[in-house]
Write an enzyme that holds these catalytic residues in place. Structure first.
Site, PDB file in Angstrom:
ATOM      1  CB  SER A  84     -27.979  40.928 -13.065  1.00 16.79           C
ATOM      2  OG  SER A  84     -28.900  41.098 -12.025  1.00 16.79           O
TER       3      SER A  84
HETATM    4  N1  SAM Z   1     -30.920  38.322 -10.844  1.00 18.24           N
HETATM    5  C1  SAM Z   1     -32.059  38.849 -11.482  1.00 18.24           C
HETATM    6  C2  SAM Z   1     -31.989  38.584 -12.975  1.00 18.24           C
HETATM    7  O1  SAM Z   1     -30.881  38.346 -13.466  1.00 18.24           O
HETATM    8  O2  SAM Z   1     -33.017  38.641 -13.642  1.00 18.24           O
HETATM    9  C3  SAM Z   1     -32.068  40.333 -11.198  1.00 18.24           C
HETATM   10  C4  SAM Z   1     -33.371  40.922 -11.102  1.00 18.24           C
HETATM   11  S1  SAM Z   1     -33.539  42.650 -10.775  1.00 18.24           S
HETATM   12  C5  SAM Z   1     -31.976  43.393 -10.862  1.00 18.24           C
HETATM   13  C6  SAM Z   1     -33.938  42.668  -9.041  1.00 18.24           C
HETATM   14  C7  SAM Z   1     -35.211  41.978  -8.654  1.00 18.24           C
HETATM   15  O3  SAM Z   1     -35.427  42.162  -7.254  1.00 18.24           O
HETATM   16  C8  SAM Z   1     -36.480  42.509  -9.341  1.00 18.24           C
HETATM   17  O4  SAM Z   1     -37.148  41.467  -9.982  1.00 18.24           O
HETATM   18  C9  SAM Z   1     -37.300  43.089  -8.186  1.00 18.24           C
HETATM   19  O5  SAM Z   1     -38.702  42.959  -8.369  1.00 18.24           O
HETATM   20  C10 SAM Z   1     -36.805  42.261  -7.025  1.00 18.24           C
HETATM   21  N2  SAM Z   1     -37.037  42.879  -5.710  1.00 18.24           N
HETATM   22  C11 SAM Z   1     -36.898  44.168  -5.340  1.00 18.24           C
HETATM   23  N3  SAM Z   1     -37.200  44.336  -4.042  1.00 18.24           N
HETATM   24  C12 SAM Z   1     -37.525  43.085  -3.573  1.00 18.24           C
HETATM   25  C13 SAM Z   1     -37.930  42.589  -2.308  1.00 18.24           C
HETATM   26  N4  SAM Z   1     -38.075  43.379  -1.233  1.00 18.24           N
HETATM   27  N5  SAM Z   1     -38.186  41.282  -2.194  1.00 18.24           N
HETATM   28  C14 SAM Z   1     -38.066  40.427  -3.246  1.00 18.24           C
HETATM   29  N6  SAM Z   1     -37.689  40.834  -4.478  1.00 18.24           N
HETATM   30  C15 SAM Z   1     -37.411  42.160  -4.639  1.00 18.24           C
END
Ligand code: SAM
Length: 213
Positions: free
Chosen positions: A62
């Site tokens: 993010s």
């Molecule tokens: N805060 C994180 C970072 O700074 O790296 C942001 C990661 S990204 C924007 C969102 C994450 O949510 C991804 O790694 C994705 O795989 C995960 N994700 C999406 N759907 C999900 C779910 N149902 N359960 C758990 N994780 C999920």
């Protein structure tokens, strides 16, 4: 080296301040956290730009401003949350920021490879108050609930019911909701009689998917 130096990090924090982040504890943790450890080496020279970056598997780390804004909204002015659930560990950057500010962080991620990489980074940084689970965050993580704070880093169409249920009274849920192009960042507070919700910002997150990756 120059691109990951303390001066580069200081500049990022000044930018966050200019954009309206006021919580000094949040700014200080963002200043000290080495974001370049959370991206591939080829991108480390861009790690202190205020921008989201790819982390593989079609996912992103993010944008620092969004991490700061969500963290600030979760902490607010009152008591520090003790137990926080994060949905979407991703690179682990937001998780690590939270871990420096609250007692315990529980974080779930649906893509195992990302979760394992994040685990390695927490070990390298000697951060020990994070528990990780390879799971679908639509279900929350009931075992350790209720949580004083829940922070979601991917956007569902609607707030999943288990997240409401796992929020403690007085707790806050910070979550992006809606379709791509029209997502709102919501802050939901649980009160004695229900839930209050307000919109903090318009945002752009990857979708919260169902099932495991
Ligand atoms: N805060 C994180 C970072 O700074 O790296 C942001 C990661 S990204 C924007 C969102 C994450 O949510 C991804 O790694 C994705 O795989 C995960 N994700 C999406 N759907 C999900 C779910 N149902 N359960 C758990 N994780 C999920």
């Amino acid at each position: 080296m120059g691109m990951t130096s303390q001066r580069t990090r200081d500049r990022l924090v000044e930018r966050l301040r200019e954009r309206g982040i006021q919580n000094e504890a949040v700014l200080e943790v963002m200043r000290s956290m080495p974001r370049h450890i959370f991206v591939e080496e080829a991108l480390s020279s861009r790690a202190y730009e205020d921008t989201a970056l790819p982390i593989g598997q079609g996912q992103t780390i993010s944008q620092p401003y969004i991490v700061a804004r969500m963290t600030e909204a979760l902490l607010c002015d009152g008591e520090r949350p003790r137990k926080v659930l994060e949905v979407g560990t991703g690179s682990g950057y937001q998780t690590a920021i939270l871990a420096r500010l609250v007692e315990h962080v529980y974080s779930v991620e649906r893509i195992d490879a990302l979760m394992q990489q994040a685990r390695g980074r927490f070990q390298e940084l000697e951060i020990r108050n994070i528990r990780l689970k390879h799971s679908d965050g639509n279900w929350g993580w009931s075992e350790y609930g209720p949580y004083d704070g829940i922070l979601v880093t991917a956007a569902p169409q609607q707030v999943p019911k288990p997240l409401y249920d796992q929020l403690a009274e007085g707790g806050r849920l910070v979550i992006p909701v809606g379709k791509q192009g029209e997502q709102q960042l919501l802050v939901v507070t649980r009160t004695a009689d229900g839930y209050n919700s307000r919109t903090l910002d318009l945002v752009s997150f990857v979708p919260l998917r169902g099932g495991l990756g």
